[in-house]
Design an enzyme around this catalytic site. Structure first.
Site, PDB file in Angstrom:
ATOM      1  N   GLU A 178       0.852  -1.187   0.000  1.00  0.00           N
ATOM      2  CA  GLU A 178       0.000   0.000   0.000  1.00  0.00           C
ATOM      3  C   GLU A 178       0.886   1.235   0.000  1.00  0.00           C
ATOM      4  O   GLU A 178       1.732   1.412   0.883  1.00  0.00           O
ATOM      5  CB  GLU A 178      -0.942   0.026   1.214  1.00  0.00           C
ATOM      6  CG  GLU A 178      -1.906   1.218   1.102  1.00  0.00           C
ATOM      7  CD  GLU A 178      -2.820   1.396   2.301  1.00  0.00           C
ATOM      8  OE1 GLU A 178      -3.134   0.401   2.993  1.00  0.00           O
ATOM      9  OE2 GLU A 178      -3.217   2.555   2.529  1.00  0.00           O
ATOM     10  N   GLU A 183       5.278   4.812   3.234  1.00  0.00           N
ATOM     11  CA  GLU A 183       4.713   6.085   3.695  1.00  0.00           C
ATOM     12  C   GLU A 183       5.869   7.010   4.078  1.00  0.00           C
ATOM     13  O   GLU A 183       6.778   6.587   4.790  1.00  0.00           O
ATOM     14  CB  GLU A 183       3.782   5.815   4.887  1.00  0.00           C
ATOM     15  CG  GLU A 183       3.288   7.029   5.634  1.00  0.00           C
ATOM     16  CD  GLU A 183       2.554   8.036   4.760  1.00  0.00           C
ATOM     17  OE1 GLU A 183       1.512   7.704   4.184  1.00  0.00           O
ATOM     18  OE2 GLU A 183       3.038   9.175   4.649  1.00  0.00           O
ATOM     19  N   ASN A 198      10.093   7.156  -0.439  1.00  0.00           N
ATOM     20  CA  ASN A 198       9.328   7.620  -1.604  1.00  0.00           C
ATOM     21  C   ASN A 198       8.934   6.386  -2.434  1.00  0.00           C
ATOM     22  O   ASN A 198       9.793   5.690  -2.989  1.00  0.00           O
ATOM     23  CB  ASN A 198      10.212   8.578  -2.414  1.00  0.00           C
ATOM     24  CG  ASN A 198       9.517   9.079  -3.654  1.00  0.00           C
ATOM     25  OD1 ASN A 198       8.284   9.138  -3.727  1.00  0.00           O
ATOM     26  ND2 ASN A 198      10.307   9.459  -4.651  1.00  0.00           N
ATOM     27  N   ASP A 240      -2.581  12.034  -2.298  1.00  0.00           N
ATOM     28  CA  ASP A 240      -2.712  13.499  -2.158  1.00  0.00           C
ATOM     29  C   ASP A 240      -3.227  14.075  -3.470  1.00  0.00           C
ATOM     30  O   ASP A 240      -2.656  13.807  -4.535  1.00  0.00           O
ATOM     31  CB  ASP A 240      -1.350  14.113  -1.807  1.00  0.00           C
ATOM     32  CG  ASP A 240      -0.917  13.716  -0.404  1.00  0.00           C
ATOM     33  OD1 ASP A 240      -1.675  13.963   0.541  1.00  0.00           O
ATOM     34  OD2 ASP A 240       0.175  13.134  -0.265  1.00  0.00           O
ATOM     35  N   LYS A 254      -4.625  22.041  -7.255  1.00  0.00           N
ATOM     36  CA  LYS A 254      -4.374  23.222  -8.101  1.00  0.00           C
ATOM     37  C   LYS A 254      -3.699  22.769  -9.396  1.00  0.00           C
ATOM     38  O   LYS A 254      -2.782  21.939  -9.353  1.00  0.00           O
ATOM     39  CB  LYS A 254      -3.439  24.207  -7.381  1.00  0.00           C
ATOM     40  CG  LYS A 254      -4.103  24.869  -6.200  1.00  0.00           C
ATOM     41  CD  LYS A 254      -3.174  25.860  -5.549  1.00  0.00           C
ATOM     42  CE  LYS A 254      -3.846  26.440  -4.323  1.00  0.00           C
ATOM     43  NZ  LYS A 254      -2.913  27.024  -3.385  1.00  0.00           N
ATOM     44  N   ASP A 269     -11.161  10.831  -3.720  1.00  0.00           N
ATOM     45  CA  ASP A 269     -12.404  11.592  -3.546  1.00  0.00           C
ATOM     46  C   ASP A 269     -12.354  12.875  -4.375  1.00  0.00           C
ATOM     47  O   ASP A 269     -13.189  13.754  -4.195  1.00  0.00           O
ATOM     48  CB  ASP A 269     -12.650  11.908  -2.060  1.00  0.00           C
ATOM     49  CG  ASP A 269     -11.513  12.694  -1.433  1.00  0.00           C
ATOM     50  OD1 ASP A 269     -10.419  12.756  -2.033  1.00  0.00           O
ATOM     51  OD2 ASP A 269     -11.704  13.247  -0.338  1.00  0.00           O
TER      52      ASP A 269
HETATM   53  C1  LIG Z   1      -4.189  11.914   1.585  1.00  0.00           C
HETATM   54  S1  LIG Z   1      -3.184  10.823   2.480  1.00  0.00           S
HETATM   55  C2  LIG Z   1      -4.102   9.306   2.477  1.00  0.00           C
HETATM   56  C3  LIG Z   1      -3.662   8.334   3.527  1.00  0.00           C
HETATM   57  C4  LIG Z   1      -4.385   6.983   3.577  1.00  0.00           C
HETATM   58  N1  LIG Z   1      -4.177   6.237   2.344  1.00  0.00           N
HETATM   59  C5  LIG Z   1      -5.852   7.127   3.870  1.00  0.00           C
HETATM   60  O1  LIG Z   1      -6.678   6.840   3.007  1.00  0.00           O
HETATM   61  O2  LIG Z   1      -6.177   7.522   4.990  1.00  0.00           O
HETATM   62  C6  LIG Z   1      -1.868  10.459   1.338  1.00  0.00           C
HETATM   63  C7  LIG Z   1      -0.667   9.848   2.028  1.00  0.00           C
HETATM   64  O3  LIG Z   1       0.292   9.491   1.047  1.00  0.00           O
HETATM   65  C8  LIG Z   1       1.596   9.789   1.544  1.00  0.00           C
HETATM   66  N2  LIG Z   1       2.470   9.930   0.352  1.00  0.00           N
HETATM   67  C9  LIG Z   1       2.340  10.848  -0.631  1.00  0.00           C
HETATM   68  N3  LIG Z   1       3.251  10.637  -1.589  1.00  0.00           N
HETATM   69  C10 LIG Z   1       3.986   9.563  -1.203  1.00  0.00           C
HETATM   70  C11 LIG Z   1       5.104   8.886  -1.782  1.00  0.00           C
HETATM   71  N4  LIG Z   1       5.626   9.280  -2.948  1.00  0.00           N
HETATM   72  N5  LIG Z   1       5.614   7.828  -1.128  1.00  0.00           N
HETATM   73  C12 LIG Z   1       5.097   7.428   0.061  1.00  0.00           C
HETATM   74  N6  LIG Z   1       4.035   8.041   0.663  1.00  0.00           N
HETATM   75  C13 LIG Z   1       3.497   9.094   0.034  1.00  0.00           C
HETATM   76  C14 LIG Z   1       1.394  11.058   2.348  1.00  0.00           C
HETATM   77  O4  LIG Z   1       2.420  11.259   3.300  1.00  0.00           O
HETATM   78  C15 LIG Z   1       0.015  10.795   2.997  1.00  0.00           C
HETATM   79  O5  LIG Z   1       0.152  10.151   4.240  1.00  0.00           O
END
Ligand SMILES: C[S@@+](CC[C@H](N)C(=O)[O-])C[C@H]1O[C@@H](n2cnc3c(N)ncnc32)[C@H](O)[C@@H]1O
Length: 246
Positions: A81, A106, A133, A156, A160, A192
């Site tokens: 995930e 994460e 990453n 994320d 924008k 969403d």
């Molecule tokens: C909007 S949150 C959603 C978290 C979770 N999946 C949920 O539904 O509650 C997006 C997550 O992705 C992580 N994230 C974003 N880009 C990432 C990357 N390139 N590698 C690892 N994690 C990443 C962010 O730190 C954040 O915790």
């Protein structure tokens, strides 16, 4: 990641000092709360992978290889995930499928520590975390064709227009996902944000490597706090399922 000859490199290691391409996350405060620090001290050595960095923070050294058999002490279907956040979906899935192994990738440390609280509470032995990453992990650290499933819940949105280049799910990412999955391997996603949903649908439709597109809600996905936020402000949830072509 670019490795152009003129990017600044650390003279001692020869590794790049900075990223030259956009990433799908921003650096946020990584300070752990008291409870998070305690669970981190207790479990991180066993449950959080020691991923050597390839230069900048959360980068992955190109020589690092993730060996699931050594890490989990068994050979089992592996589900990754990306952006596992506070670990609600990941720990739920690991509880539902003790016969599978789960890796959450994460970048946000407090969220990883929060996931460790689930690991402890639910006594999970089939879940590990990597603070890294995710595209770099999938490109070099995870063996090609070695995943059973890849899941991305609520990436994320970077809503924008000038930030769209930071979105995780792009044509380039689909190639990376395809490399990690064997024929028949499944990539699931949900968002969403309607226009990110359109983008994901287009990425899957354009990909030569996947069959699939919009789908019903995946029954194995619990409602996470990000989903709850979206629902509260009246957003629809868009689900996707894509299967790796032979
Ligand atoms: C909007 S949150 C959603 C978290 C979770 N999946 C949920 O539904 O509650 C997006 C997550 O992705 C992580 N994230 C974003 N880009 C990432 C990357 N390139 N590698 C690892 N994690 C990443 C962010 O730190 C954040 O915790």
């Amino acid at each position: 990641m670019s490795d152009s000859a003129d990017e600044p490199r650390d003279p001692a290691t020869g590794l790049p000092r900075y990223r030259t391409e956009p990433v799908s996350f921003t650096r946020r405060g990584g300070r752990l709360g008291e409870r998070q620090q305690r669970v981190w001290d207790q479990l991180a050595d066993d449950m959080v992978l020691d991923v050597p960095q390839g230069g900048p923070s959360t980068s992955v050294h190109p020589d690092y290889r993730f060996d699931p058999e050594a890490v989990f002490g068994r050979r089992a279907p592996l589900v990754v995930e990306i952006g596992s956040g506070y670990g609600e979906a990941l720990s739920h899935a690991a509880t539902e499928h003790p016969e599978w192994d789960f890796l959450g990738i994460e970048v946000y440390l407090p969220a990883v520590a929060q996931t460790l609280l689930h690991v402890r509470r639910e006594g999970l032995t089939n879940l590990r975390l990597a603070v890294a990453n995710a595209p770099e992990m999938l490109t070099t650290a995870i063996a090609p064709g070695s995943l059973h499933e890849l899941r991305i819940w609520f990436p994320d949105p970077w809503h924008k227009t000038r930030h769209h280049k930071r979105r995780l799910i792009t044509d380039a990412f689909a190639k990376i996902a395809a490399q990690a999955l064997p024929p028949g391997g499944v990539w699931r996603a949900a968002t969403d944000w309607a226009d990110y949903g359109d983008q994901i649908a287009e990425v899957i439709a354009r990909s030569e490597d996947f069959d699939g597109g919009r789908s019903e809600r995946f029954a194995g996905r619990p409602v996470t706090r990000f989903e709850t936020k979206g629902l509260k402000v009246g957003r629809d949830i868009h689900d996707f399922t894509a299967v790796r072509r032979p």
